[in-house]
Design an enzyme around this catalytic site. Sequence first.
Site, PDB file in Angstrom:
ATOM      1  CB  CYS A 112      -9.005  -0.237   7.115  1.00  0.00           C
ATOM      2  SG  CYS A 112      -7.352  -0.549   6.345  1.00  0.00           S
ATOM      3  N   GLY A 119      -8.390   3.278   3.692  1.00  0.00           N
ATOM      4  CA  GLY A 119      -9.491   2.693   4.335  1.00  0.00           C
ATOM      5  C   GLY A 119      -9.799   1.593   3.744  1.00  0.00           C
TER       6      GLY A 119
HETATM    7  P1  XMP Z   1      -5.469  -5.989   3.244  1.00  0.00           P
HETATM    8  O1  XMP Z   1      -6.665  -5.810   2.562  1.00  0.00           O
HETATM    9  O2  XMP Z   1      -4.620  -6.465   1.830  1.00  0.00           O
HETATM   10  O3  XMP Z   1      -4.696  -4.772   3.446  1.00  0.00           O
HETATM   11  O4  XMP Z   1      -5.327  -6.772   4.347  1.00  0.00           O
HETATM   12  C1  XMP Z   1      -3.467  -4.394   3.875  1.00  0.00           C
HETATM   13  C2  XMP Z   1      -3.369  -2.908   3.937  1.00  0.00           C
HETATM   14  O5  XMP Z   1      -4.067  -2.327   4.972  1.00  0.00           O
HETATM   15  C3  XMP Z   1      -3.401  -0.897   5.366  1.00  0.00           C
HETATM   16  N1  XMP Z   1      -3.504  -1.207   7.107  1.00  0.00           N
HETATM   17  C4  XMP Z   1      -4.346  -0.426   7.702  1.00  0.00           C
HETATM   18  N2  XMP Z   1      -5.373   0.710   7.340  1.00  0.00           N
HETATM   19  N3  XMP Z   1      -5.614   0.848   9.670  1.00  0.00           N
HETATM   20  C5  XMP Z   1      -6.043   1.171   8.409  1.00  0.00           C
HETATM   21  O6  XMP Z   1      -6.692   2.002   8.177  1.00  0.00           O
HETATM   22  C6  XMP Z   1      -4.909  -0.136  10.049  1.00  0.00           C
HETATM   23  O7  XMP Z   1      -4.604  -0.259  11.181  1.00  0.00           O
HETATM   24  C7  XMP Z   1      -3.921  -0.730   9.113  1.00  0.00           C
HETATM   25  N4  XMP Z   1      -3.192  -1.472   9.019  1.00  0.00           N
HETATM   26  C8  XMP Z   1      -2.733  -1.749   7.840  1.00  0.00           C
HETATM   27  C9  XMP Z   1      -1.996  -0.954   4.881  1.00  0.00           C
HETATM   28  O8  XMP Z   1      -2.113   0.167   3.881  1.00  0.00           O
HETATM   29  C10 XMP Z   1      -1.752  -2.289   4.359  1.00  0.00           C
HETATM   30  O9  XMP Z   1      -0.791  -2.604   3.508  1.00  0.00           O
END
Ligand code: XMP
Length: 476
Positions: A301, A296
Amino acid sequence: MEFKEGLTFDDVLLVPKYSDITSRSQTDLTTKLSRNLSINIPFVSANMDTVTESSMAGAMARAGGIGIIHRFLTIKEQANEVLKVKRSGSVMIENPYSISADKSIEDALDYAEDKEISGLLVVDSNSKLIGIVTERDLLFANKENKIKDVMTKDVITAKLGVTLEESKEILHKHRIEKLPIVDDSGIVKGLITSKDITNNADFPNASKDGKGRPLVGAAVGVKGDFLERSESLLEAGADVLVVDIAHGHSENAISTVKNIKKAFPNCELIAGNIATAQGAEDLIKAGVDAVKVGVGSGSICITRVITGSGVPQLTAVMDCAKIGNDHGIPIISDGGTRTSGDATKALASGASTVMVGSMLGGTDESPGTVLTKNGKRFKVYRGMASLAASIGRKSKETGSMSLDDDLNDYVAEGVEAMVPYKGTVTDILKQLTGGVRSGLSYCGAHTIPQMQENAEFIKMSRAGFAESQPHDVSLM
Ligand code: XMP
């Protein structure tokens, strides 16, 4: 019930320590990605369809990091992305792409486009070199003609074992860009290109495998074809696989890790995401070589909003790093990194590397096109659990773009967003690594492990946070 305190990057600062560092170049950012794999800067590009395909992964490896190719592709497409990275930037390409002289120009153009290459070697049925065709030979030729009508037949070659310096001389002397390497019988053994030689000289810090090829990772899921996918990715040359599941502290993740390790015991395997010490312990017991931490915390997220679950990122990393340390297993902090300061705090709190999404989205190397809105340029950056990503996946599987009933049941845990267009990722990485190097210096450390030993965090108040931002000025 007792409430445990959970902190994240904006809750703390690193207390400055005496430093004997006089220049940032005295710091060393080499770090462990996983049990047996090291990289030269602590950054990993996220396995998301708006962040990492071959272009991003190639750029990450050239800068000294690594990219993880996302899994929302067919097995063939994903393995092809891995291959593209492995074939770029190595001094000699083994098994270069070739074509037979009887094929049509159209076949060659399609093949070159699919593989994203600018020329093909022409071989007979015994793999003996008989010619070469480049973009210039193909571009305006009649598409129905055969390769043999346009190929260059007197190809300048070199023998296996030729040195880099000798290759450069040959390329220069003959004013050519491609030098096929052959054995005594003329059988093709490799290809050296001027582009790869230049790349090697320009990127001395690149992360490479034992054969001098760029490092690259690839993600797999926990259902369906994951074993077949793992096999193809490893065959294509993936240096590390990542078991990618939102709730990694689960039976699904643990059994997938065990199955992959059983089928491919030498495979370097990362799994996540988790956010607790127990999660780290259980994945490590299942056999992983690194643990990805973050539930999260990502910019796109909404897991915490939708499910109420998660752990603030700094606490999650600290808790997992204690367990990782006990077992000699590196921790990857994934999500929530917005600045080099956040990355430094993640590393100081025990992570060996930082996985980044939004900071690398919106670059030339991220998939997708540049959009213009109110005179400003953007690129799409979306959560892999967003509705848009799910519709994309579904339409790819079924060939239909419609949102059917089944998708109405889907509960999204991510959002679709836009991030400003930022130019090349190389510049972003220079800023990120420069900031982390300075961060090491403020902690009186030359290396990341030293910083982890020296680090002293101080918790700050809202006023402390406000003071940490630019304040009482009008920003230009
Ligand atoms: P940042 O903050 O660098 O995060 O943009 C990238 C990470 O976010 C995760 N990720 C998700 N988490 N729902 C979530 O809860 C999503 O739809 C989602 N898509 C990506 C993932 O760990 C990524 O590396």
